[in-house]
Write a protein that holds these residues in place. Sequence first.
Motif, short mmCIF file in Angstrom:
data_model
loop_
_atom_site.label_atom_id
_atom_site.label_comp_id
_atom_site.label_asym_id
_atom_site.label_seq_id
_atom_site.Cartn_x
_atom_site.Cartn_y
_atom_site.Cartn_z
N TYR A 167 67.97 4.64 29.18
CA TYR A 167 67.70 4.24 28.03
C TYR A 167 66.61 5.10 27.72
O TYR A 167 66.52 5.78 26.41
CB TYR A 167 67.61 2.60 27.97
N ALA A 168 65.59 5.19 28.54
CA ALA A 168 64.35 6.02 28.00
C ALA A 168 64.37 7.21 27.88
O ALA A 168 64.11 8.08 26.90
CB ALA A 168 63.39 5.67 29.18
N LEU B 96 66.21 7.65 24.59
CA LEU B 96 65.20 7.65 23.45
C LEU B 96 64.07 8.80 23.06
O LEU B 96 64.01 8.95 22.23
CB LEU B 96 64.44 6.30 23.74
N ALA B 97 63.88 9.43 24.30
CA ALA B 97 63.05 10.42 24.31
C ALA B 97 63.60 11.77 24.22
O ALA B 97 62.87 12.74 24.40
CB ALA B 97 62.05 10.36 25.57
N ASN B 98 65.08 11.76 23.99
CA ASN B 98 65.78 12.99 23.78
C ASN B 98 65.62 13.75 24.96
O ASN B 98 65.85 15.12 24.93
CB ASN B 98 65.21 13.84 22.43
N GLU C 195 76.18 7.49 18.25
CA GLU C 195 74.96 7.83 17.30
C GLU C 195 74.82 6.97 16.37
O GLU C 195 73.69 6.63 16.05
CB GLU C 195 75.13 9.59 17.14
N TRP D 198 73.59 3.92 17.34
CA TRP D 198 72.10 4.07 17.98
C TRP D 198 70.84 4.18 16.83
O TRP D 198 69.87 3.68 16.85
CB TRP D 198 71.99 5.20 18.96
N ASP D 199 71.57 4.77 15.74
CA ASP D 199 70.63 5.12 14.60
C ASP D 199 70.44 3.94 13.61
O ASP D 199 69.26 3.71 13.25
CB ASP D 199 71.10 6.33 13.80
N PRO E 83 68.39 0.21 15.76
CA PRO E 83 66.97 0.41 16.64
C PRO E 83 66.60 -1.08 17.26
O PRO E 83 66.60 -1.93 16.38
CB PRO E 83 66.07 0.75 15.85
N ASP F 25 70.05 -4.72 21.83
CA ASP F 25 70.00 -5.01 23.30
C ASP F 25 71.03 -6.16 23.61
O ASP F 25 71.62 -6.55 22.85
CB ASP F 25 68.56 -5.76 23.57
#
Length: 493
Positions: A302-303, A306-308, A401, A404-405, A408, A411
Amino acid sequence: MSESVSTSVSTTPIGAAWPERTTPWPPRSAPLFGPEFTRDPLAYYEALRRDFGPVAPVTLDESGAFRGYLVLDHVYQLEILRNQGQVWARDSRWYRDLAEGALPLDHPLVPQFAYRRSRLNAEGAEHTRMAAAGNQALGELDLVRTRDLVEDLAHQLVDAFLPRADADEADGAAPPPEAIEVDVLAAYALQLPLLVMMRLMGMDEGAALATGNAIHEMLSGGPGAQRAAAELDELMLALVTGKREDPGPDLVSWILHHNRDSGLDEHELREEVWLQIVAGRGASTTWICNTLLELLSNDDLYADVLANRCSMDEAMNHVMWVNAPIQNLFGRWATQPTRIGPYRLDVGDMAIVGLGASGMTMRSAGLDVSRTNNAHLAWGGGNHGCPARDLGRLIVRTGLEVLWDRLPGIDLAVPREKLTWDLPYVARSPAALPVTFPRPSAEPKDATRWTASSTPFTSSPPPATSTEERERPSERPGRLPRWRSLVAWWPKR
């Protein structure tokens, strides 16, 4: 209680007598069913490998009538899928237990691999002939434009389970909830791949509604399944006939165009259209669902996304190793005596390619199963490898995608260990995937929207030449370019 329907076919599909059995079914086998298998297939495969080695004799029901050899080892799986020795057939008429009546025809799992006169069950030159028109039609797709279509349908599905702005503004309306809960499997993942494929087939809205209803009813296995199957066959006939009369920029019209060289008859054409609609449905649905689940329960993944540091493609690839959408490939029968690992197989014995165990066997051999390793066998292999892998990956990636977009803060609504799972004979996904997310404040900027002038194809195929006069409609049937009523209807199913 009705008696089981059985059969007794004395010859193989090539007309030869069944050879005498030389190897009896092993005295020790394992059940490939039950709560332990359903709850954690990966741990179950690991236990099977410890007990049996790279191949395990398994039964798939309590009667033991449905049985085969589960191939756990990646190398043996590749050998079967490539089939370079021409040992393995996809034609279920080679399944000796079925031919001789040991496995009754009315067994509930038989429809999953019953013989159909299509590329799925053909081999050699016949497979090449049956696959040619469909593969060439897929080659006509413009994947950039197709992504726009997938994205638009994905946005519509998200819109359908968000509170309506006009309802929020109504006088006296209760304030909208700050958090929204939805079963993303039922409301999104089940619908998107099928909606995309029906749109690519050029169906108008009425035909798409009827087809979606028939597919749902047939796959449910309920009392209306046979009637739904017959209705679906009629719908496919009408679709093929309509596109022959009035071709457009769609897969069916391109299949008909390229079929001039392939010579598929009417039945084979309907089978090809049906196959393209449903073949990737389960895999794409489960891939979306399992990737989202992995993102929401794996903090490191996940991290990184999220951080690409990790692309969505890499997250999807990771899932192929740790929670494969397709767990087992049925439908490989020995056409000659052969050996897999420690077991000798007779003609007509079934091998089951255990894709769900591939990651485990690769890791036990010290091989890399990282996010970028594409050596998994999810797309099959050899002549029966999936011809639409680019399209399938595009549908899943775009669907993820958009979620995801648009959402936000998404969960899981329940802990992962509280999810219930369907029996993973073939595909593995939870029976439901409830998620929560904060109520979006506004429509996202720059959201792609499908327009009536858009098409996933660069052109329409030329119409068939004919000397016969035929009446043509004065105008093309109207289509709702965004399928508003279809998307609104589907979540209620």
